[in-house]
Design a protein around this motif. Sequence first.
Motif, short mmCIF file in Angstrom:
data_model
loop_
_atom_site.label_atom_id
_atom_site.label_comp_id
_atom_site.label_asym_id
_atom_site.label_seq_id
_atom_site.Cartn_x
_atom_site.Cartn_y
_atom_site.Cartn_z
N GLY A 195 24.16 -7.55 -34.18
CA GLY A 195 24.41 -8.89 -34.69
C GLY A 195 25.18 -8.88 -36.00
N VAL A 196 26.01 -7.86 -36.19
CA VAL A 196 26.81 -7.73 -37.41
C VAL A 196 28.28 -7.99 -37.07
N THR A 197 28.94 -8.85 -37.84
CA THR A 197 30.35 -9.18 -37.65
C THR A 197 31.22 -8.19 -38.42
N VAL A 198 32.33 -7.76 -37.83
CA VAL A 198 33.26 -6.84 -38.49
C VAL A 198 34.59 -7.54 -38.75
N ARG A 199 35.09 -7.34 -39.96
CA ARG A 199 36.38 -7.90 -40.35
C ARG A 199 37.28 -6.81 -40.93
N SER A 200 38.57 -6.87 -40.58
CA SER A 200 39.60 -6.11 -41.28
C SER A 200 40.35 -7.12 -42.14
N LEU A 201 40.42 -6.86 -43.45
CA LEU A 201 40.90 -7.84 -44.40
C LEU A 201 42.24 -7.43 -45.02
N HIS A 202 43.19 -8.36 -45.04
CA HIS A 202 44.43 -8.17 -45.80
C HIS A 202 44.32 -9.01 -47.06
N ASP A 251 33.02 -12.57 -33.24
CA ASP A 251 33.68 -11.34 -32.85
C ASP A 251 34.55 -10.78 -33.97
N TYR A 252 35.01 -9.56 -33.76
CA TYR A 252 35.90 -8.88 -34.70
C TYR A 252 37.17 -9.70 -34.94
N ALA A 253 37.69 -9.65 -36.17
CA ALA A 253 38.96 -10.29 -36.48
C ALA A 253 39.69 -9.53 -37.58
N TYR A 254 41.01 -9.56 -37.50
CA TYR A 254 41.92 -8.98 -38.49
C TYR A 254 42.59 -10.17 -39.18
N VAL A 255 42.21 -10.42 -40.43
CA VAL A 255 42.61 -11.66 -41.10
C VAL A 255 43.07 -11.40 -42.52
N ASP A 256 43.83 -12.37 -43.07
CA ASP A 256 44.22 -12.25 -44.47
C ASP A 256 43.27 -13.04 -45.35
N TYR A 257 43.57 -13.07 -46.64
CA TYR A 257 42.66 -13.68 -47.61
C TYR A 257 42.56 -15.20 -47.46
N THR A 258 43.43 -15.81 -46.67
CA THR A 258 43.31 -17.25 -46.41
C THR A 258 42.53 -17.52 -45.11
N GLY A 259 42.16 -16.45 -44.39
CA GLY A 259 41.47 -16.61 -43.12
C GLY A 259 42.39 -16.61 -41.92
N LYS A 260 43.69 -16.49 -42.16
CA LYS A 260 44.68 -16.48 -41.06
C LYS A 260 44.56 -15.19 -40.26
N THR A 261 44.55 -15.32 -38.92
CA THR A 261 44.51 -14.15 -38.04
C THR A 261 45.86 -13.46 -38.03
N LEU A 262 45.84 -12.14 -38.15
CA LEU A 262 47.07 -11.35 -38.21
C LEU A 262 47.33 -10.64 -36.89
N PRO A 263 48.60 -10.37 -36.56
CA PRO A 263 48.92 -9.67 -35.32
C PRO A 263 48.69 -8.16 -35.45
N SER A 305 45.38 -3.98 -44.53
CA SER A 305 46.65 -4.45 -45.08
C SER A 305 47.50 -4.97 -43.94
N LEU A 306 48.35 -5.94 -44.25
CA LEU A 306 49.33 -6.38 -43.26
C LEU A 306 50.25 -5.22 -42.89
N MET A 307 50.37 -4.23 -43.77
CA MET A 307 51.20 -3.06 -43.48
C MET A 307 50.62 -2.20 -42.37
N GLY A 308 49.39 -2.50 -41.96
CA GLY A 308 48.79 -1.82 -40.81
C GLY A 308 49.11 -2.49 -39.49
N SER A 309 49.83 -3.61 -39.55
CA SER A 309 50.20 -4.33 -38.32
C SER A 309 51.41 -3.68 -37.68
N ILE A 310 51.28 -3.24 -36.43
CA ILE A 310 52.41 -2.66 -35.71
C ILE A 310 53.45 -3.73 -35.39
N GLU A 311 52.99 -4.91 -34.98
CA GLU A 311 53.91 -5.98 -34.63
C GLU A 311 54.74 -6.43 -35.83
#
Length: 215
Positions: free
Chosen positions: A161-168, A202-214, A123-129
């Motif tokens: 060879g597995v990609t990890v994503r955190s999804l908002h 690489d790992y990424a923290y992104v929303d449902y549009t693919g935008k990278t989150l802080p 969730s974006l609510m997990g973003s400290i920034e």
Amino acid sequence: MSKHILIVGASRGIGLGLAEEFKARGWQVTGTERSKSDDLHALEDVSVATLDVTDPSTFSIDGEFDAVIVNAGITGAEHQSSEKATADEVAKVMMTNAFGPAHLGKALLPQIRKGGSLSFMSSLMGSIEDSSGGYELYRTSKTAQNMLAKGIAEQEAKERGVTVRSLHPGWVQTDMGGPNAKITVEESVKGLADVVEQASGDYAYVDYTGKTLPF
């Protein structure tokens, strides 16, 4: 052969929507429930398994997967306050939203094919920034989940060879999101499915549009 996805927490809301969306895209779908979901069982050609992210004895799922989405989560105690929180309340939200999903993700890694992906519903609510405070139990559990997910990416998934994503998923009109939420389940799951299908690197923290989150 069609690709195979495991959706953990597919009984309702976003998880159920993801099962429907990936099925429509031609994927072989396995969805899990903690207790019986008539809606999930009503989906044709979707395999159903019982799994509880807080109970490792339920983690055994047959099959190999091209993608896994761990979607389980709770809001936590209604008061959401660090001042009122009991040890049991903290343990429940952290085990359900962070440590249980991480444990499950590690357990499933050997069943994810090389080039596949492991995603955690964050969730974006997990973003400290981005944080504006409030919802302290829920926010900290999702921040912890992001930390654990990135650790899995660096320590265990990369060498396989597995990609990890955190999804908002966005603010979605579900039981958790409420009726005033900005987007429908259908809008969210279409975007999330695109993100999962395109996941690589690489790992990424992104929303449902693919935008990278802080962080």
